[in-house]
Design an enzyme around this catalytic site. Structure first.
Site, PDB file in Angstrom:
ATOM      1  CG  ASP A 250      32.193  53.294  69.294  1.00 27.68           C
ATOM      2  OD1 ASP A 250      32.498  54.026  68.341  1.00 27.68           O
ATOM      3  OD2 ASP A 250      33.012  52.877  70.141  1.00 27.68           O
ATOM      4  CE  LYS A 272      36.244  51.376  66.009  1.00 25.64           C
ATOM      5  NZ  LYS A 272      35.786  52.581  66.711  1.00 25.64           N
ATOM      6  CB  THR A 333      34.399  46.522  81.118  1.00 21.04           C
ATOM      7  OG1 THR A 333      34.835  45.913  79.897  1.00 21.04           O
ATOM      8  CG2 THR A 333      34.542  45.527  82.257  1.00 21.04           C
ATOM      9  CG  MET A 385      35.015  42.671  69.938  1.00 21.07           C
ATOM     10  SD  MET A 385      36.233  43.974  69.587  1.00 21.07           S
ATOM     11  CE  MET A 385      37.439  43.689  70.903  1.00 21.07           C
TER      12      MET A 385
END
Length: 467
Positions: A250, A272, A333, A385
């Site tokens: 990614d 992406k 994470t 995001m």
């Protein structure tokens, strides 16, 4: 990369050392070990150096260096105690396009000597580019402890059977599978135990029986690469990264992490960005299935953790439906990594007894979230995001009862050397970043725990900005 690491064959090639002291002796000993034909020029030559050169067929000239001495040499080492002479040697070598090493003057070198771990034919070399030879030696010492001398004997055994294995297994995947079984299994154990004859007998038996694992169907490794710092990778993640044949990665996977993948693996960027999918998710799913069905070990490398806003569930669902085996390796994470490196604990006995992870970019391109559930006190909210939706996030939280003075942090490129932390309030954050260059990946942390940043920040504080 200041110097490209190369392994240079010097067998029977003429090499010149200018200098006759202890340093010249050390360099000569190393070059002789590489089977070079070493010649020495110096007004004064240590007896040990003279004996070494004479014994190995080289020549010792007790005079000053002249430019013509460089002609025909494969490489030159300037090891005198006179910097002006060393500089002249480097200049002459450069004009003749001959590689030159000037001891203790890396700025004049076109090649340097690394710190070497010799397990011939296995060689490991460590270099600091001349910036810290002591550090390179320390790292070499660490490598010495994890590379037993038996690795050299194991490599010699593999070399002995290399052609036979190639003739037996025509496909590269089958050869690779066979060698991995040999080099990490009972054959290797026997070599390490000093039982080379038994090891060779077992290798020959396995080769003749063709008991290799035939990878008609490969496997997919769904691996979390963490938030950016390579040191945060798990051991299992690193092991699978170094054995995968194909890597689909990614946009959020940092280059230092990609550099840890197997060098000859096929690298495919499926990154992406917001509203810009280099490869659509459905296409990524299909690529995983297609490569695995061709017998490849496929690494799906994701920033953060695959199962936290990483769409890992969608990918393994596709694999399951197609009967493709897979493994999932959790990663740190972004919420855990970025908050820790920013000095913001997500929970704290005095400030927050719960934490919620929320995506600031929903599937329908909105920020239509359960705002009344989020606008609680004693709770930390982490938005993934959320940069584009930051104004809406701040306004909606205030609108649903959260104090406009609630602290908020924006962490850009967390855990990396480019980390930037901006601290403000719900009421002031949008205005605070108006004149700042903020770019993805970013993480937004909302809650009273953010107030602890000024006291607890520890990682690259010079890159942090508190308002």
């Amino acid at each position: 990369m200041q110097f490209l690491p190369l392994f240079f064959s010097l067998k029977d090639r003429p090499v010149l050392i200018v200098g006759g002291g202890e340093v010249a002796l050390r360099k000569a000993s190393l070059l002789v070990k590489a089977n070079a034909m070493v010649h020495v020029i110096s007004l004064n030559v240590k007896p040990e150096l003279d004996a070494l050169i004479s014994k190995t067929g080289g020549q010792v000239y007790t005079r000053a260096f002249e430019k013509n001495d460089a002609l025909g040499k494969t490489l030159i080492v300037a090891a005198t105690d006179n910097k002006e002479i060393n500089a002249r040697i480097a200049k002459d070598a450069g004009e003749l396009n001959i590689p030159v090493n000037v001891v203790d003057q890396p700025e004049l070198c076109s090649f340097i000597f690394p710190a070497i771990v010799d397990r011939s034919p296995i060689i490991a070399a460590v270099s600091s580019g001349g910036s810290s030879p002591v550090l390179a030696r320390i790292l070499r010492a660490k490598l010495e402890t994890v590379l037993p001398s038996a690795y050299g004997r194991l490599a010699q055994l593999a070399e002995k059977y290399r052609i036979q294995v190639k003739q037996t297994f025509s496909h590269v995947n089958l050869r690779r599978g066979f060698w991995e079984k040999v080099l990490t299994g009972p054959v290797a154990d026997l070599v390490f135990a000093g039982k080379e004859h038994e090891a060779e007998a077992l290798l020959s038996k396995e080769l003749n029986s063709k008991t290799e694992t035939k990878r008609e169907l490969g496997e997919v490794y769904l691996v979390g690469a963490g938030p950016g710092d390579p040191d945060l990778l798990t051991f299992k993640a690193l092991r699978l990264m170094q054995q995968a044949d194909v890597v689909l990665f990614d946009r959020l996977v940092s280059q230092p992490i990609l550099d840890l993948c197997r060098r000859d693996a096929q690298m495919i960027n499926v990154g992406k960005a917001r509203s810009d999918h280099l490869v659509p998710q459905e296409g990524i799913n299909q690529l995983l299935v297609d490569y695995a069905k061709k017998g490849h070990r496929v690494l799906r490398l994701k920033g953060g953790d695959p199962f936290i806003f990483g769409r890992g569930g969608e990918e393994i669902q596709e694999l399951t439906e197609n009967g493709v085996p897979f493994q999932v390796v959790p990663g740190i994470t972004a919420a855990a990594g970025c908050s820790s490196y920013a000095g913001i604990p997500l929970t704290h006995r005095d400030f927050a007894q719960s934490v919620r992870f929320v995506t600031g970019h929903l599937k329908n391109n909105t920020t239509d979230l359960p705002w009344s559930e989020l606008a609680y006190t004693n709770q930390t909210i982490v938005f993934y995001m959320g940069l584009m939706g930051l104004p809406i996030i701040c306004n909606k939280l205030i609108e649903h009862g959260m104090s406009k003075d609630t602290p908020i942090a924006l962490v850009q490129k967390g855990t990396t050397p480019e980390q930037k932390v901006v601290i403000a309030t719900l009421d002031t954050m949008v205005k605070t970043i108006e004149n700042q260059e903020i770019s993805a990946p970013t993480l937004i942390i909302v809650g009273d725990v953010v107030s602890l940043h000024s006291k607890l920040k520890w990682f690259d504080p010079n890159l942090s900005l508190s308002i």
